[in-house]
Design a protein around this motif. Structure first.
Motif, short mmCIF file in Angstrom:
data_model
loop_
_atom_site.label_atom_id
_atom_site.label_comp_id
_atom_site.label_asym_id
_atom_site.label_seq_id
_atom_site.Cartn_x
_atom_site.Cartn_y
_atom_site.Cartn_z
N LEU A 179 0.82 -1.22 0.00
CA LEU A 179 0.00 0.00 0.00
C LEU A 179 0.85 1.27 0.00
O LEU A 179 0.54 2.24 -0.70
N ALA A 180 1.90 1.27 0.81
CA ALA A 180 2.77 2.46 0.85
C ALA A 180 3.44 2.68 -0.50
O ALA A 180 3.58 3.82 -0.96
N SER A 181 3.85 1.59 -1.15
CA SER A 181 4.46 1.73 -2.49
C SER A 181 3.45 2.25 -3.50
O SER A 181 3.79 3.07 -4.36
N LEU A 182 2.21 1.78 -3.40
CA LEU A 182 1.17 2.27 -4.30
C LEU A 182 0.93 3.76 -4.08
O LEU A 182 0.80 4.54 -5.05
N ALA A 183 0.88 4.19 -2.82
CA ALA A 183 0.67 5.61 -2.52
C ALA A 183 1.81 6.46 -3.08
O ALA A 183 1.58 7.52 -3.68
N GLY A 184 3.04 5.99 -2.88
CA GLY A 184 4.18 6.74 -3.39
C GLY A 184 4.19 6.81 -4.90
O GLY A 184 4.48 7.86 -5.49
#
Length: 396
Positions: A337-342
């Motif tokens: 999820l954090a990678s998707l947000a970034g």
């Protein structure tokens, strides 16, 4: 001439970099091994081949860290390509099965070596607009990141327990959020799903040699996107983390070395090794040691820990394979999820490139396959064409 004495280098116990290295290995493995297994199985790996790939990647990155950190005395960190594994999930199995996927892994490894040896080729890759590369990555990650939502419907209380553990830990100890989700999954899955007897006794590491086959479709649909997401989301950010902490290693030898290592692990089912991005800060940052010259000890410790983890990777793979795939994908989705947000933020960072970035994103996320070539390639091609059309005739 000033008589002011030079400040002595900061002192700290050897336990500081050692603990940082242990944390790097534990977080690096636990946060994304489910993604790797899901990716390898999506392109046709049997459970034994997927376990072999996980073992090879774990051992490979451990050896890279030990050898290169020792030789350079720099806190160099390496990892498997988590975005690359997510790409494999969205790509699906090639016509000739896993052998064809392994051939694509070898070609991607060769492209990494070429980027290191041929500077103009590396510059051409770097010239791809960040917005499009990030949008492609976001499209690749989307389907896996939807898994926690889908799991709520299929496995309500199990998925809820995993998600709540992740969310609460994220609030109070962000670094351990995915690790908490893994631990809870390891508890709730056996409680709700009977696992085969003797799963631990039969899961010792057994490398499986896979002879590759090659096809143009898999080179275009797997090799090129795998190379691009690895460069854009792992190697380049990994160098940036090192630079931000005052380290300036030569990029070309690192690319060549990781490319060669990736080629070796490919024969045992591994998809890609590269510079670490997120976990690199754990070894290269001030928390690893106040003296920058001693932070390489953290990388040495992490490398040794990965070698030990490789011996246990077969057990983790066997457990994940015997578990409901959607619950394992839930852990993987939370980890990404954090990678998707970034990636989404980076894709939309330039207002005049919003439309091409969205075209890239939706095409990649659609799962489109034409002529056997996956959506990631078509997404980048469609977004690039739209960007070129919008800039046609405009002055620089």
């Amino acid at each position: 001439m000033s008589d002011t004495p030079t400040a002595p280098p900061p002192r700290a116990s050897a336990a500081v970099p050692i603990s940082a290295g242990l944390l790097t290995a534990i977080v690096g493995f636990a946060s994304s091994f489910a993604v790797v297994l899901a990716g390898l199985q999506a392109v046709g790996a049997t459970p034994e081949q997927a376990a072999s790939g996980l073992i090879a990647l774990s051992a490979g990155q451990g050896l890279l860290m030990i050898v290169l950190a020792w030789r350079s005395k720099l806190p160099l960190s390496f990892a498997w390509s988590t975005p690359g594994a997510a790409l494999l999930v969205s790509t699906g199995m090639p016509h000739a099965g896993f052998a064809e996927a392994v051939g694509a892994f070898l070609v991607a490894a060769g492209l990494i070596v070429a980027a290191g040896l041929w500077r103009r080729f590396g510059q051409a890759v770097e010239a791809i607009p960040t917005s499009l590369a990030s949008a492609m990555l976001a499209g690749v990650l989307l389907n896996l990141c939807l898994a926690p939502i889908e799991a709520i419907e299929a496995f309500p209380w199990q998925a809820a327990a995993i998600i709540v553990a992740w969310a609460v830990t994220l609030r109070f100890a962000r670094l351990y959020a995915v690790l908490a989700a893994v631990v809870v999954a390891a508890v709730v899955i056996p409680l709700s799903t009977p696992l085969p007897e003797g799963i631990v006794e039969t899961a010792w590491p057994v490398p499986v040699l896979v002879m590759p086959t090659f096809s143009l479709d898999s080179i275009i649909g797997i090799s090129l996107p795998l190379f691009l997401v690895t460069m854009a989301s792992q190697n380049i950010p990994g160098l940036a983390v090192l630079n931000a902490n005052g380290y300036r290693p030569a990029a070309s030898p690192l690319f060549v070395t990781t490319g060669v290592a990736s080629a070796v692990t490919a024969f045992f089912g591994g998809h890609m090794l590269n510079l670490a991005a997120i976990t690199a800060a754990l070894c290269a940052g001030p928390d690893a040691h106040p003296d920058p010259k001693k932070r390489y000890i953290a990388s040495l410790t992490a490398g040794g820990s990965y070698i030990v983890i490789a011996l246990l990777a077969g057990i983790a793979a066997a457990f994940a394979t015997a578990s409901p795939p959607l619950l394992i994908q839930t852990v993987a989705g939370l980890a990404l999820l954090a990678s998707l947000a970034g990636a989404a933020a980076s894709a939309l960072s330039k207002p005049d490139e919003h439309v091409p970035a969205i075209v890239t994103f939706v095409t990649t996320a659609s799962g489109l396959s034409i002529l056997g070539i996956g959506a990631a390639f078509w997404g980048l091609l469609a977004g690039g064409a739209m960007l070129a059309l919008l800039k046609l005739g405009k002055s620089a």
